[in-house]
Every structure is written in structure tokens, then in C-alpha cells.
Scaffold this active site. Structure first.
Site, PDB file in Angstrom:
ATOM      1  N   ALA A 117     -10.126  15.479  10.731  1.00  0.00           N
ATOM      2  CA  ALA A 117     -10.269  14.701  11.957  1.00  0.00           C
ATOM      3  C   ALA A 117      -8.951  14.071  12.410  1.00  0.00           C
ATOM      4  O   ALA A 117      -8.727  13.896  13.604  1.00  0.00           O
ATOM      5  CB  ALA A 117     -11.326  13.607  11.769  1.00  0.00           C
ATOM      6  N   THR A 118      -8.066  13.739  11.465  1.00  0.00           N
ATOM      7  CA  THR A 118      -6.782  13.165  11.863  1.00  0.00           C
ATOM      8  C   THR A 118      -5.991  14.159  12.711  1.00  0.00           C
ATOM      9  O   THR A 118      -5.446  13.813  13.769  1.00  0.00           O
ATOM     10  CB  THR A 118      -5.970  12.739  10.630  1.00  0.00           C
ATOM     11  N   GLN A 225     -17.599  10.220  11.829  1.00  0.00           N
ATOM     12  CA  GLN A 225     -18.657   9.476  11.137  1.00  0.00           C
ATOM     13  C   GLN A 225     -20.036   9.718  11.745  1.00  0.00           C
ATOM     14  O   GLN A 225     -21.011   9.125  11.286  1.00  0.00           O
ATOM     15  CB  GLN A 225     -18.342   7.981  11.169  1.00  0.00           C
ATOM     16  N   SER A 245     -14.849  16.125  10.924  1.00  0.00           N
ATOM     17  CA  SER A 245     -14.241  16.151   9.585  1.00  0.00           C
ATOM     18  C   SER A 245     -15.205  16.772   8.585  1.00  0.00           C
ATOM     19  O   SER A 245     -16.391  16.442   8.578  1.00  0.00           O
ATOM     20  CB  SER A 245     -13.879  14.730   9.150  1.00  0.00           C
ATOM     21  N   CYS A 371      -8.100   4.400   5.008  1.00  0.00           N
ATOM     22  CA  CYS A 371      -6.781   4.724   5.561  1.00  0.00           C
ATOM     23  C   CYS A 371      -5.903   3.497   5.726  1.00  0.00           C
ATOM     24  O   CYS A 371      -4.700   3.614   5.907  1.00  0.00           O
ATOM     25  CB  CYS A 371      -6.949   5.429   6.904  1.00  0.00           C
TER      26      CYS A 371
END
Length: 447
Positions: A117-118, A225, A245, A371
Site C-alpha cells: 500500500a505504501t 485497512q 495491501s 510505521c
């Protein structure tokens, strides 16, 4: 018949015969030091219960079963077009792409595989902003986004873009009127996460999508999420880009996806260049085993989402009721209704969150996003919803997931109740509050 349209004989598709190497114990220890570290750790102390499902999820064994053949026998490069090894890997990759698309109601051609996802967030935000920068140089996001979204926006600011960071209400929800008033003629993108990773608040994504579409602005949402946990409809919600993700939905780490709408078309400037894979948006060899794992995780989530949600809701209610019925002055952070139930963020007044985490060492919990957990600063998400600094420092995030048991929830609640009472007995602030002293009226001096 494979996805590429080629027919391969059964002889070519037969799994390759292989035998595991027999290694001495000395060579095994030397070759796999991680294995020895795990063994030593397990001998030293028992592993804690896992209650941190927002940080990551354990891989579902069914996902591992789907991945293993492509780790060992079907190891071809999915972009090799001249032989069976490539064709079979390509077929598996395209099947996985369809499984991801089916979960969110998208076309498989709109799914771009990424490392997580980042990367997806970076691609979406930087890619859209840079492609349309000739005419539009304004981006909107919120103050409670994941750090990779906020940092991507700061990079854009350094490039001359104008970024608006919208505040949220005390509930954690975005004010839709404020959003609509903030959109300008040169706004190219709005980015709002679906479910917050720290407090579990679920934003009104459908309404945000309608506002953006009516204004001719692209809408991106970080749904790491949310995907696989709540029903999502790309077309109904009018989402243009969505980040996914793998390891948040019981899949492997190191893989994710970016949904990019084809009609009306969204254009991106790629941030990674090379062989032109993934529609030219994300060059690089797609890791077939990881893509297969993501696809399998999405397929399982689609089948079991309703059951998982009901069970997670039951366990979450059980935990919250037990804790809040036994401990006074506990605050649930975020909107009590518009939320994903598996993410519970509680602030325990007069207790330092880090002290409570240490006291609960036999339960794996966190005080916020993995994170940013290395920082000693209070959570910027909690500060954004108006939490006092002392309450922001006293928060604990409880994550409940597919494999959480009732016994684990009960144990966690009981240990939490026990340790909060113990820590408060040692707290002069708690004693002063019990005596009726208003702590906010005291002018503290610093030595």
C-alpha cells in the site's frame, strides 16, 4: 488453455520432480541463522498473544497452500512469452488479478500489482499530481492519513504543488461541507483513507466520491485497512484510485495493488520505469507467488467477509464491555458507530501508554501505527481529533482479527484491567483526581 491463448501439453505442466537437500545440523544452522534465532527465542520465553491485527495479519494457511507451487515448481517469469514456464506463471498472475478485482467490483485490467500500500499510495498521489500539473497543481488530503500519504504530499509541496490538509472532527470523521468548499478549479486529486489504521474510523467514502465526481476531481482512497473487511463497490463509491495491501488481509508481505479506473480514464506519471509491465505504470517483474497469495487472500475474504465481520464485532464488543465496565475514565477514540469494529483505540486516563504496554508484555499490542511507533511523540491522529496530550500518550490499540479467540480476548481484558488498576495505584495524578482536584487548573512548574 492459458491466459495468453496458448495450449500447453500436460507433460509440460507436470510439476518438476525435486528432492530436498539433506544438510547436516551444522550446515543448517550456518545456512539459516533466522531459524536458530526463532528456536532460541521460543526456548527463552513463550510467545505473547497476538492482538495487533492493524499492524499485520498472520498468513492464512490456505493462502500459503496456493503460493507454494509457484515458489518451487512453477517458477517461470510471467512476462516470458516463448515457453510454458512463462505461460503458466502468466496464467496464475492473471487469475490473481481477477480475484483482486472481483473483491472490489473492478475490471481485472484496472488492477496494478505493487509491493504494497505504501508504493500504491505514492504512485497514486505523485502520479496523478505530476501528470496533470500543467493545469492543476492543488491536492487535498486529511490530517489523519497514513504517514506515506502525508509524506508524499510533502514531496509534492517541495515541487511547488499546493496541498490542503483538512482537519477532521472530534469523531475522526471528515466534514463533507468543508471538503466541498476546499475543492478549487485547479484541484487534481482528493485522497482520503477508507478506514483509519489507528482509530478504526470509517470515512463516508461514497459521499466523498460523489462530491469529487461532481467537481471533476479524481478521488483516491487508501483502503489497506478496509479491503476484505467491509464490502466495497468501486463504481457505487465513484473511486478513481484505491490502494490495497496483501499483509493486512491474511496474505503475504511485500505485495499489494493499486486500482486505477479506466473509464473515465485516470492518467498517472509512473514513478518506476523499465520494461513497461503493468500497463507501463509499474515496471518490474511481477512476483508470481506473491501475486497468487494476494489473489487467494482476496478470494477467501470475499467468501468469508460477512462471517468474519460478525465474529470480529462480537469479540470487539466483548473486549470493550469487559474493560469499560471494570475501569473508570476510559475513552474510546473515534466515532463509536462509523468504524471498523476490529480496531479499538482506548485511552486510559492517568496511565502512561508505554508503561501499560510493558506491563502487558504477554499480549502483543501497540500504542499506534507500526510505521510511527518508534517516535516518542503522541499520535498525530489522536492529536488531530482533539485528544489532550496526556490522553494521547495513554492510548492503546487493540486489533482483533480472523484468528482471534474468545479466550484471548478475555485474557487480554483481564490483564488490562489488572494492570491499569496497579499502575493507577502508583500514580499521584490518579490520587489527586480521586480527591476531586482539577488537574487542568494546576500550573505545573518545570525543573
Amino acid at each position: 488453455m492459458l491466459a495468453s491463448g496458448r495450449t500447453v501439453s500436460s507433460r509440460l505442466l507436470r510439476p518438476t520432480a525435486w528432492l530436498p537437500l539433506r544438510l547436516s545440523s551444522e550446515r543448517t544452522a550456518a545456512s539459516f541463522p533466522q531459524k536458530e534465532l526463532i528456536k532460541k527465542h521460543e526456548q527463552d520465553e513463550p510467545r505473547p498473544l497476538y492482538m495487533d491485527f492493524q499492524a499485520t495479519t498472520p498468513m492464512d494457511p490456505r493462502v500459503l497452500d496456493a503460493m507454494l507451487p509457484y515458489q518451487v515448481n512453477y517458477y517461470g517469469n510471467p512476462h516470458s512469452r516463448t515457453h510454458a514456464y512463462g505461460w503458466e506463471s502468466e496464467s496464475a498472475m492473471e487469475t490473481a488479478r481477477k480475484q483482486v478485482a472481483d473483491l472490489i467490483g473492478a475490471d481485472p485490467r484496472e488492477i496494478i500489482f505493487t509491493s504494497g500500500a505504501t508504493e500504491s499510495n505514492n504512485m497514486a498521489i505523485k502520479g496523478v499530481a505530476r501528470f496533470y500539473k500543467a493545469k492543476k497543481r492543488h491536492v487535498i488530503t486529511t490530517q489523519t492519513e497514513h504517514k506515506c500519504v502525508l509524506d508524499s504530499c510533502r514531496i509534492l509541496e517541495s515541487e511547488g504543488f499546493d496541498v490542503t490538509y483538512l482537519p477532521v472532527q472530534n469523531s475522526g470523521l471528515l466534514d463533507l461541507e468543508l471538503l466541498e468548499a476546499s475543492i478549487r478549479t485547479d484541484t487534481s486529486l482528493v485522497s482520503v483513507m477508507t478506514v483509519n489504521n489507528e482509530i478504526g474510523v470509517k470515512q463516508p467514502i461514497k459521499e466523498i466520491g460523489q462530491i469529487c465526481r461532481s467537481k471533476g476531481v479524481f478521488f483516491h482512497t487508501d483502503a489497506a485497512q478496509a479491503v476484505g473487511k467491509i464490502p466495497i463497490s468501486i463504481s457505487d463509491w465513484k473511486i478513481d484510485l484505491m490502494s490495497i495491501s496483501g499483509h493486512k488481509i491474511y496474505g503475504p508481505k511485500g505485495v499489494g495493488a493499486l486500482y486505477v479506473r479506466r473509464r473515465p480514464r485516470v492518467r498517472l506519471e509512473p514513478i518506476q520505469n523499465g520494461g513497461g509491465q503493468e500497463r507501463g505504470l509499474r515496471s518490474g517483474t511481477v512476483p508470481t507467488p506473491l501475486a497468487v497469495g494476494l489473489g487467494a487472500a482476496c478470494s477467501i475474504a470475499q467468501e468469508e467477509m460477512e462471517y468474519d465481520h460478525q465474529r470480529v464485532s462480537m469479540l470487539a464488543n466483548r473486549l470493550v464491555q469487559k474493560v469499560m465496565s471494570e475501569i473508570p475514565d476510559v475513552i474510546m477514540n473515534g466515532d463509536p458507530e462509523q468504524r471498523y469494529p476490529g480496531c479499538i483505540n482506548l485511552s486510559f486516563a492517568y496511565v502512561e501508554g508505554e508503561s501499560l504496554l510493558m506491563a502487558l508484555k504477554d499480549v502483543a499490542l501497540s500504542s499506534g501505527s507500526a510505521c510511527t511507533s518508534a517516535s516518542l511523540e503522541p499520535s498525530y491522529v489522536l492529536r488531530a481529533i482533539g485528544a489532550d496530550e496526556d490522553l494521547a500518550h495513554s492510548s492503546i490499540r487493540f486489533g482483533i482479527g480472523r484468528f482471534t479467540t474468545e479466550e484471548e480476548v478475555d485474557y487480554t481484558a483481564e490483564k488490562c484491567i489488572e494492570q491499569v488498576h496497579r499502575l493507577r495505584e502508583m500514580s499521584p495524578l490518579w490520587e489527586m483526581s480521586q480527591e476531586g482536584i482539577d488537574l487542568k487548573s494546576i500550573n505545573w512548574t518545570q525543573h
